[in-house]
Design an enzyme around this catalytic site. Sequence first.
Site, short mmCIF file in Angstrom:
data_model
loop_
_atom_site.label_atom_id
_atom_site.label_comp_id
_atom_site.label_asym_id
_atom_site.label_seq_id
_atom_site.Cartn_x
_atom_site.Cartn_y
_atom_site.Cartn_z
N ARG A 29 0.84 -1.20 0.00
CA ARG A 29 0.00 0.00 0.00
C ARG A 29 0.88 1.26 0.00
O ARG A 29 0.54 2.26 -0.62
CB ARG A 29 -0.91 -0.01 1.23
CG ARG A 29 -1.91 -1.16 1.23
CD ARG A 29 -2.64 -1.24 2.55
NE ARG A 29 -3.61 -2.33 2.61
CZ ARG A 29 -3.33 -3.56 3.04
NH1 ARG A 29 -2.11 -3.87 3.44
NH2 ARG A 29 -4.27 -4.49 3.07
N ASP A 86 -9.47 -4.90 8.69
CA ASP A 86 -8.51 -5.89 9.22
C ASP A 86 -9.04 -6.51 10.52
O ASP A 86 -8.83 -7.70 10.79
CB ASP A 86 -7.16 -5.21 9.51
CG ASP A 86 -6.77 -4.30 8.37
OD1 ASP A 86 -5.84 -4.61 7.64
OD2 ASP A 86 -7.45 -3.25 8.19
N HIS A 90 -2.88 0.48 8.60
CA HIS A 90 -3.63 -0.48 7.77
C HIS A 90 -2.62 -0.92 6.70
O HIS A 90 -2.47 -0.30 5.66
CB HIS A 90 -4.84 0.21 7.13
CG HIS A 90 -5.44 -0.60 5.99
ND1 HIS A 90 -5.97 -1.84 6.17
CD2 HIS A 90 -5.55 -0.33 4.66
CE1 HIS A 90 -6.42 -2.30 5.01
NE2 HIS A 90 -6.16 -1.41 4.07
N ARG A 104 -11.33 -9.12 9.47
CA ARG A 104 -10.56 -10.29 9.02
C ARG A 104 -10.06 -11.09 10.22
O ARG A 104 -10.13 -12.32 10.24
CB ARG A 104 -9.37 -9.84 8.18
CG ARG A 104 -9.76 -9.35 6.81
CD ARG A 104 -8.57 -8.84 5.99
NE ARG A 104 -9.02 -8.48 4.65
CZ ARG A 104 -8.50 -7.51 3.93
NH1 ARG A 104 -7.49 -6.78 4.38
NH2 ARG A 104 -8.96 -7.26 2.71
P1 NAD Z 1 -10.39 1.44 -9.13
O1 NAD Z 1 -9.25 1.65 -10.09
O2 NAD Z 1 -11.41 0.40 -9.47
O3 NAD Z 1 -11.17 2.81 -8.90
C1 NAD Z 1 -10.52 4.03 -8.69
C2 NAD Z 1 -11.41 5.09 -9.31
O4 NAD Z 1 -10.88 6.36 -8.97
C3 NAD Z 1 -11.48 5.02 -10.86
O5 NAD Z 1 -12.83 4.94 -11.28
C4 NAD Z 1 -10.83 6.34 -11.29
O6 NAD Z 1 -11.38 6.86 -12.48
C5 NAD Z 1 -11.10 7.22 -10.08
N1 NAD Z 1 -10.21 8.38 -9.97
C6 NAD Z 1 -8.86 8.41 -10.09
N2 NAD Z 1 -8.41 9.68 -9.89
C7 NAD Z 1 -9.50 10.44 -9.63
C8 NAD Z 1 -9.68 11.81 -9.32
N3 NAD Z 1 -8.64 12.66 -9.27
N4 NAD Z 1 -10.93 12.26 -9.09
C9 NAD Z 1 -11.99 11.42 -9.16
N5 NAD Z 1 -11.88 10.10 -9.45
C10 NAD Z 1 -10.64 9.63 -9.68
O7 NAD Z 1 -9.71 1.13 -7.70
P2 NAD Z 1 -10.44 0.47 -6.43
O8 NAD Z 1 -10.18 -0.98 -6.43
O9 NAD Z 1 -11.80 1.01 -6.35
O10 NAD Z 1 -9.52 1.09 -5.25
C11 NAD Z 1 -9.58 2.46 -4.94
C12 NAD Z 1 -8.67 2.78 -3.76
O11 NAD Z 1 -9.17 2.13 -2.59
C13 NAD Z 1 -7.22 2.29 -3.93
O12 NAD Z 1 -6.33 3.26 -3.39
C14 NAD Z 1 -7.19 1.02 -3.08
O13 NAD Z 1 -5.88 0.70 -2.62
C15 NAD Z 1 -8.08 1.48 -1.94
N6 NAD Z 1 -8.60 0.40 -1.08
C16 NAD Z 1 -8.57 0.64 0.25
C17 NAD Z 1 -8.99 -0.31 1.14
C18 NAD Z 1 -8.91 -0.01 2.62
O14 NAD Z 1 -9.12 -0.90 3.45
N7 NAD Z 1 -8.61 1.22 2.99
C19 NAD Z 1 -9.46 -1.55 0.67
C20 NAD Z 1 -9.52 -1.76 -0.71
C21 NAD Z 1 -9.07 -0.77 -1.60
#
Ligand code: NAD
Length: 320
Positions: A86, A146, A173, A149
Amino acid sequence: MSKVVIVGAGLVGSTIAYALMLGGTAKEIVLLDRIEEKARTEAMDLNHCASFVRPVRIKSGGYEECSNADIVIVTAGAPQKPGQTRLELVDINTRIIKQIVESTMAYTKEIILLIVTNPVDVMSYIAWKISGLPSSKVFGSGTVLDTSRFRHILSSRCQLDPRNMHAYVVGEHGDSEVPLWSTANVAGVSMDIFCADCHDLCSQEGRDEISYQVRRSAYEIIEGKGATYFAISLAVQRIVESILRDEHSVLTVSTLLENVYGIDKLYLSFPCVLGRNGVERVLPLEMSPDEEEQFLRSAQVVEESIPSQIKMAGNNVPAM
Ligand code: NAD
């Protein structure tokens, strides 16, 4: 009227919208994405659930939608690729979070910012610094996922309902997170006493293996199906529900820690009371000396990952 804006309509953002819709958690959900057509068609697909769920308004829109929203959930950003940590996402996602928080704050001064984008502790810190909001109103989904999990793995090992497992994961995280065994309990019975009464005696190695599985789960899922989105979405739904319904639930969100185990002004997950005003209390959690050591190491990992321009700046963070 409860209104939630979700910035980033990718896998995580759209599944959060789905979870909020099924839970009847908000009256209005707005999807916002850099790719407008993506947000528009995700909203369209979700709207076709209308005859099966409680009434909810779902649409796509721009940052002006934040002006009367209760919560803005940020999921936009680059996701982890297989094998990627991450923390390797810091540079790219810092720029994205900065743009999103500035655009949001142009329309509102009264908002709760819930950050999901990874690395979530660093991104939450950046969002807090840039927004100028009190820290109670800016936090990350942290280790709520987590913790779930941990409870799932423990409960299947102990053959118990996960809702009766009281166990938390604190810290980053990420790879340095700390599953807490010293305070884990089954309906008030500590794990030491519970395990001593069990035929399937868990050794220290057994516990270490469970902690390892908790930390590695995301890597395994990303390796196998490309992304994690179901459990994080319910974790976020749970956080939003506690806020909008003023439930005062205890959840391990990533929050600004001040003078906790000597840590000052760093976002890390810790058990917090969540209500209508956001983070209302950070609980004074006790840890064993070994857990404390791991927690402080985790804090160091997060601190070292915050871009120095952000750390040094006041609210006026320079272009990056
Ligand atoms: P994804 O690629 O499916 O979706 C990301 C979206 O963000 C895309 O639709 C993209 O067009 C949009 N985007 C990018 N830049 C942008 C901006 N400046 N303004 C508006 N929209 C924008 O990715 P995902 O699988 O949905 O993951 C998204 C984030 O969530 C990642 O950083 C991932 O690591 C994180 N995540 C966090 C957790 C957690 O527990 N915190 C868990 C899973 C995923």
